[in-house]
Write a protein that holds these residues in place. Structure first.
Motif, PDB file in Angstrom:
ATOM      1  N   PRO A 105       0.791  -1.243   0.000  1.00 17.73           N
ATOM      2  CA  PRO A 105       0.000   0.000   0.000  1.00 17.73           C
ATOM      3  C   PRO A 105       0.817   1.284   0.000  1.00 17.73           C
ATOM      4  CG  PRO A 105      -0.227  -1.176   2.090  1.00 17.73           C
ATOM      5  CD  PRO A 105       0.560  -2.059   1.193  1.00 17.73           C
ATOM      6  N   ASN A 106       0.132   2.360  -0.401  1.00 16.02           N
ATOM      7  CA  ASN A 106       0.630   3.744  -0.281  1.00 16.02           C
ATOM      8  C   ASN A 106       1.607   4.221  -1.342  1.00 16.02           C
ATOM      9  OD1 ASN A 106      -0.802   4.984   1.853  1.00 16.02           O
ATOM     10  ND2 ASN A 106       0.319   3.733   3.334  1.00 16.02           N
ATOM     11  N   ALA A 107       1.764   3.493  -2.442  1.00 15.68           N
ATOM     12  CA  ALA A 107       2.594   4.038  -3.525  1.00 15.68           C
ATOM     13  C   ALA A 107       1.779   5.093  -4.261  1.00 15.68           C
ATOM     14  CB  ALA A 107       3.005   2.938  -4.490  1.00 15.68           C
ATOM     15  N   MET A 108       2.410   6.216  -4.592  1.00 14.80           N
ATOM     16  CA  MET A 108       1.690   7.266  -5.317  1.00 14.80           C
ATOM     17  C   MET A 108       2.640   8.124  -6.134  1.00 14.80           C
ATOM     18  SD  MET A 108       0.564   9.499  -2.017  1.00 14.80           S
ATOM     19  CE  MET A 108       1.703  10.554  -1.133  1.00 14.80           C
ATOM     20  N   THR A 109       2.094   8.790  -7.110  1.00 13.90           N
ATOM     21  CA  THR A 109       2.890   9.723  -7.908  1.00 13.90           C
ATOM     22  C   THR A 109       2.633  11.121  -7.360  1.00 13.90           C
ATOM     23  OG1 THR A 109       1.094   9.880  -9.521  1.00 13.90           O
ATOM     24  CG2 THR A 109       2.816   8.274  -9.970  1.00 13.90           C
ATOM     25  N   VAL A 110       3.695  11.913  -7.231  1.00 14.80           N
ATOM     26  CA  VAL A 110       3.581  13.166  -6.467  1.00 14.80           C
ATOM     27  C   VAL A 110       4.251  14.323  -7.189  1.00 14.80           C
ATOM     28  CG1 VAL A 110       4.122  14.271  -4.267  1.00 14.80           C
ATOM     29  CG2 VAL A 110       3.681  11.819  -4.322  1.00 14.80           C
ATOM     30  N   LEU A 111       3.592  15.464  -7.095  1.00 14.63           N
ATOM     31  CA  LEU A 111       4.089  16.658  -7.781  1.00 14.63           C
ATOM     32  C   LEU A 111       3.657  17.896  -7.012  1.00 14.63           C
ATOM     33  CD1 LEU A 111       5.164  17.586 -10.631  1.00 14.63           C
ATOM     34  CD2 LEU A 111       2.801  17.630 -11.332  1.00 14.63           C
ATOM     35  N   ALA A 112       4.543  18.884  -6.950  1.00 19.69           N
ATOM     36  CA  ALA A 112       4.131  20.188  -6.425  1.00 19.69           C
ATOM     37  C   ALA A 112       4.582  21.251  -7.411  1.00 19.69           C
ATOM     38  CB  ALA A 112       4.739  20.447  -5.053  1.00 19.69           C
ATOM     39  N   ALA A 113       3.753  22.241  -7.613  1.00 21.52           N
ATOM     40  CA  ALA A 113       4.100  23.367  -8.483  1.00 21.52           C
ATOM     41  C   ALA A 113       4.013  24.616  -7.631  1.00 21.52           C
ATOM     42  CB  ALA A 113       3.120  23.453  -9.646  1.00 21.52           C
ATOM     43  N   VAL A 273       1.381  27.498  -3.655  1.00 23.70           N
ATOM     44  CA  VAL A 273       1.785  26.159  -4.098  1.00 23.70           C
ATOM     45  C   VAL A 273       0.576  25.270  -4.395  1.00 23.70           C
ATOM     46  CG1 VAL A 273       2.063  25.289  -1.715  1.00 23.70           C
ATOM     47  CG2 VAL A 273       3.353  24.212  -3.539  1.00 23.70           C
ATOM     48  N   ILE A 274       0.772  24.393  -5.351  1.00 29.25           N
ATOM     49  CA  ILE A 274      -0.250  23.400  -5.712  1.00 29.25           C
ATOM     50  C   ILE A 274       0.372  22.026  -5.485  1.00 29.25           C
ATOM     51  CG2 ILE A 274      -1.439  22.348  -7.690  1.00 29.25           C
ATOM     52  CD1 ILE A 274      -1.517  25.227  -8.913  1.00 29.25           C
ATOM     53  N   PHE A 275      -0.369  21.131  -4.888  1.00 31.01           N
ATOM     54  CA  PHE A 275       0.131  19.772  -4.652  1.00 31.01           C
ATOM     55  C   PHE A 275      -0.811  18.789  -5.328  1.00 31.01           C
ATOM     56  CE2 PHE A 275       0.117  15.766  -2.391  1.00 31.01           C
ATOM     57  CZ  PHE A 275       1.462  15.504  -2.143  1.00 31.01           C
ATOM     58  N   ALA A 276      -0.261  17.831  -6.026  1.00 33.32           N
ATOM     59  CA  ALA A 276      -1.098  16.799  -6.659  1.00 33.32           C
ATOM     60  C   ALA A 276      -0.484  15.424  -6.433  1.00 33.32           C
ATOM     61  CB  ALA A 276      -1.211  17.072  -8.161  1.00 33.32           C
ATOM     62  N   ALA A 277      -1.333  14.446  -6.211  1.00 32.93           N
ATOM     63  CA  ALA A 277      -0.857  13.068  -6.074  1.00 32.93           C
ATOM     64  C   ALA A 277      -1.940  12.118  -6.579  1.00 32.93           C
ATOM     65  CB  ALA A 277      -0.543  12.751  -4.609  1.00 32.93           C
ATOM     66  N   THR A 278      -1.509  11.040  -7.205  1.00 36.72           N
ATOM     67  CA  THR A 278      -2.441   9.993  -7.650  1.00 36.72           C
ATOM     68  C   THR A 278      -1.973   8.658  -7.074  1.00 36.72           C
ATOM     69  OG1 THR A 278      -2.878  11.167  -9.730  1.00 36.72           O
ATOM     70  CG2 THR A 278      -3.449   8.833  -9.673  1.00 36.72           C
ATOM     71  N   GLY A 279      -2.897   7.890  -6.571  1.00 35.92           N
ATOM     72  CA  GLY A 279      -2.548   6.588  -5.988  1.00 35.92           C
ATOM     73  C   GLY A 279      -2.128   5.594  -7.057  1.00 35.92           C
ATOM     74  N   VAL A 280      -1.109   4.830  -6.753  1.00 36.18           N
ATOM     75  CA  VAL A 280      -0.711   3.735  -7.644  1.00 36.18           C
ATOM     76  C   VAL A 280      -1.230   2.427  -7.029  1.00 36.18           C
ATOM     77  CG1 VAL A 280       1.239   2.491  -8.670  1.00 36.18           C
ATOM     78  CG2 VAL A 280       1.295   4.990  -8.500  1.00 36.18           C
ATOM     79  N   THR A 281      -0.944   2.259  -5.729  1.00 32.39           N
ATOM     80  CA  THR A 281      -1.567   1.156  -4.990  1.00 32.39           C
ATOM     81  C   THR A 281      -2.499   1.788  -3.947  1.00 32.39           C
ATOM     82  OG1 THR A 281       0.280   1.116  -3.431  1.00 32.39           O
ATOM     83  CG2 THR A 281       0.407  -0.407  -5.290  1.00 32.39           C
ATOM     84  N   ASP A 282      -3.462   1.029  -3.465  1.00 40.09           N
ATOM     85  CA  ASP A 282      -4.400   1.578  -2.474  1.00 40.09           C
ATOM     86  C   ASP A 282      -3.629   2.057  -1.257  1.00 40.09           C
ATOM     87  OD1 ASP A 282      -6.475   0.896  -4.127  1.00 40.09           O
ATOM     88  OD2 ASP A 282      -7.091  -0.873  -2.982  1.00 40.09           O
ATOM     89  N   TRP A 284      -3.596   5.123   2.399  1.00 38.52           N
ATOM     90  CA  TRP A 284      -4.323   5.947   3.358  1.00 38.52           C
ATOM     91  C   TRP A 284      -5.043   7.099   2.677  1.00 38.52           C
ATOM     92  CZ3 TRP A 284       0.711   5.860   6.515  1.00 38.52           C
ATOM     93  CH2 TRP A 284       0.624   4.918   7.540  1.00 38.52           C
ATOM     94  N   LEU A 285      -4.304   7.720   1.772  1.00 35.67           N
ATOM     95  CA  LEU A 285      -4.780   8.965   1.189  1.00 35.67           C
ATOM     96  C   LEU A 285      -5.612   8.724  -0.058  1.00 35.67           C
ATOM     97  CD1 LEU A 285      -4.301  12.088   1.323  1.00 35.67           C
ATOM     98  CD2 LEU A 285      -2.326  11.732  -0.169  1.00 35.67           C
ATOM     99  N   LEU A 286      -5.211   7.720  -0.807  1.00 32.48           N
ATOM    100  CA  LEU A 286      -5.768   7.530  -2.148  1.00 32.48           C
ATOM    101  C   LEU A 286      -5.983   6.063  -2.466  1.00 32.48           C
ATOM    102  CD1 LEU A 286      -3.126   9.867  -3.778  1.00 32.48           C
ATOM    103  CD2 LEU A 286      -5.578  10.353  -3.794  1.00 32.48           C
ATOM    104  N   ASP A 287      -6.975   5.807  -3.300  1.00 29.84           N
ATOM    105  CA  ASP A 287      -7.094   4.467  -3.875  1.00 29.84           C
ATOM    106  C   ASP A 287      -6.068   4.358  -4.987  1.00 29.84           C
ATOM    107  OD1 ASP A 287      -9.178   3.764  -2.265  1.00 29.84           O
ATOM    108  OD2 ASP A 287     -10.728   4.353  -3.714  1.00 29.84           O
ATOM    109  N   GLY A 288      -5.630   3.165  -5.233  1.00 35.94           N
ATOM    110  CA  GLY A 288      -4.668   2.963  -6.314  1.00 35.94           C
ATOM    111  C   GLY A 288      -5.373   2.850  -7.657  1.00 35.94           C
ATOM    112  N   ILE A 289      -4.578   2.541  -8.661  1.00 34.97           N
ATOM    113  CA  ILE A 289      -5.129   2.333 -10.000  1.00 34.97           C
ATOM    114  C   ILE A 289      -5.822   0.971 -10.016  1.00 34.97           C
ATOM    115  CG2 ILE A 289      -4.537   2.053 -12.442  1.00 34.97           C
ATOM    116  CD1 ILE A 289      -3.845   4.824 -11.404  1.00 34.97           C
TER     117      ILE A 289
END
Ligand code: VTB
Length: 324
Positions: A105-113, A273-282, A284-289
């Motif tokens: 769990p908890n793998a995600m892609t992360v970006l801040a601008a 600042v803008i923060f974005a993240a998408t879940g890769v695996t399910d 705490w914060l996000l469901d995965g793909i």
């Protein structure tokens, strides 16, 4: 560092979500395949492709490494068409390469601008971190206080006993004393194998059961987590650990003057600042793909410091061959 800019365009928030989405879909093809490198590469390629179609004059300030060690998304790389506003980009294309390779769990892609020049350009070293969620008096916990002092302060503010407090800590030998101290103080410890950006953000959500994040993790991840907390609310402090001369030289070249400085989250991410993240695996914060018949679903969080808006995007993507 690029020059200071005016506020970020709100449309950029949605675009950033698109970038992390694409990276997550591409790296999800590597979930459970035991191949960290390919999972990371898929996220890097996708992120770069998607960033480069945006009308921004972007500069990577936290990326995959130095120009000579990372072929893509290296620190200083220009991204975007160059036609739009100056934006500093901090990214961790795949936070949790091992989590992905092992389908944990908890793998995600992360970006801040961020507005140019407003993110701490942290070198690739460790950072000692402490973070709690929103709604507490400022300065409630402190990196220089003992674990017991911090846990007691937090428990008092929550009007519970220390036994009701849970700390999230990376499971590393370097944390043996910290883990012992937290348990001796009476609190619980949730150990994570990787992914301390998720660990920090978990403090902002009661449902995770995590009240405080403590310990030493990557400095780039620290800045990204600080960016997230600037948007969603919470408190965080970090101190760079620059043990070797090379890291000190790097930190100095990035504008760090005091190597022992305790950075508050608003010093790590000081501007809009803008923060974005998408879940890769399910997680705490996000469901995965989730791969379904005809396409995939993505779960993305996008937040903006300017307004404190936290947006969750659940999307279905058909024809994912377009992504890769
Ligand atoms: C953390 C964690 C990362 O590295 O920052 C950690 O968020 C710190 O480094 O997911 P060590 O692994 O050396 O302890 C990761 O686990 C991997 O980048």
């Amino acid at each position: 560092m690029s020059g200071k800019t005016t506020k970020l365009n709100r449309m950029l928030a949605l675009e950033m979500g698109r970038v992390t989405e694409r990276a997550a879909v591409c790296s999800s093809l590597w979930v459970g395949r035991g191949d960290e490198k390919s999972a990371d590469q898929a996220a890097v390629d996708a992120m770069r492709k998607e960033l480069n179609v945006l009308d921004i004059d972007g500069t990577v300030v936290i990326g995959e490494g130095e120009r000579d060690e990372a072929p893509m998304l290296y620190i200083g790389e220009k991204v975007g068409t160059g036609k739009g506003p100056k934006v500093d980009i901090a990214l961790d294309p795949l936070e949790g390469t091992t989590l992905t390779a092992k389908a944990m769990p908890n793998a995600m892609t992360v970006l801040a601008a961020a507005q140019g020049g407003t993110l701490l350009n942290a070198p690739d070293c460790y950072m000692d971190k402490i973070a709690i969620g929103g709604g507490y008096p400022a300065g409630l916990v402190d990196l220089d206080a003992t674990p017991a002092e911090n846990l007691e302060a937090l428990a008092k503010a929550r009007k519970v006993g220390v036994a009701q407090i849970t700390a999230c800590i990376l499971d590393r030998p370097r944390h043996a004393d910290l883990i012992r101290a937290v348990r001796e103080a009476g609190a619980r410890v949730t150990l994570i194998t990787d992914g301390d950006i998720a660990g920090v953000i978990a403090t902002t959500d009661h449902e995770t059961g995590i009240d405080i994040y403590m310990g030493v993790g990557g400095a780039p991840e620290g800045v990204l987590a600080a960016a997230a907390l600037r948007c969603i609310g919470g408190q965080m402090q970090g101190r760079l650990i620059t043990n070797v001369e090379e890291q000190k030289t790097r930190a100095a070249s990035m504008g760090v003057k005091d190597f022992n400085k305790k950075f508050d989250m608003s010093e790590m991410a000081s501007g809009d600042v803008i923060f974005a993240a998408t879940g890769v695996t399910d997680g705490w914060l996000l469901d995965g793909i989730h791969h379904e018949r005809g396409g995939v679903t993505t779960n993305t969080i996008v937040m903006r410091s300017a307004t404190g808006t936290v947006r969750r995007l659940n999307s279905f993507h058909s024809a994912i061959e377009k992504f890769t």
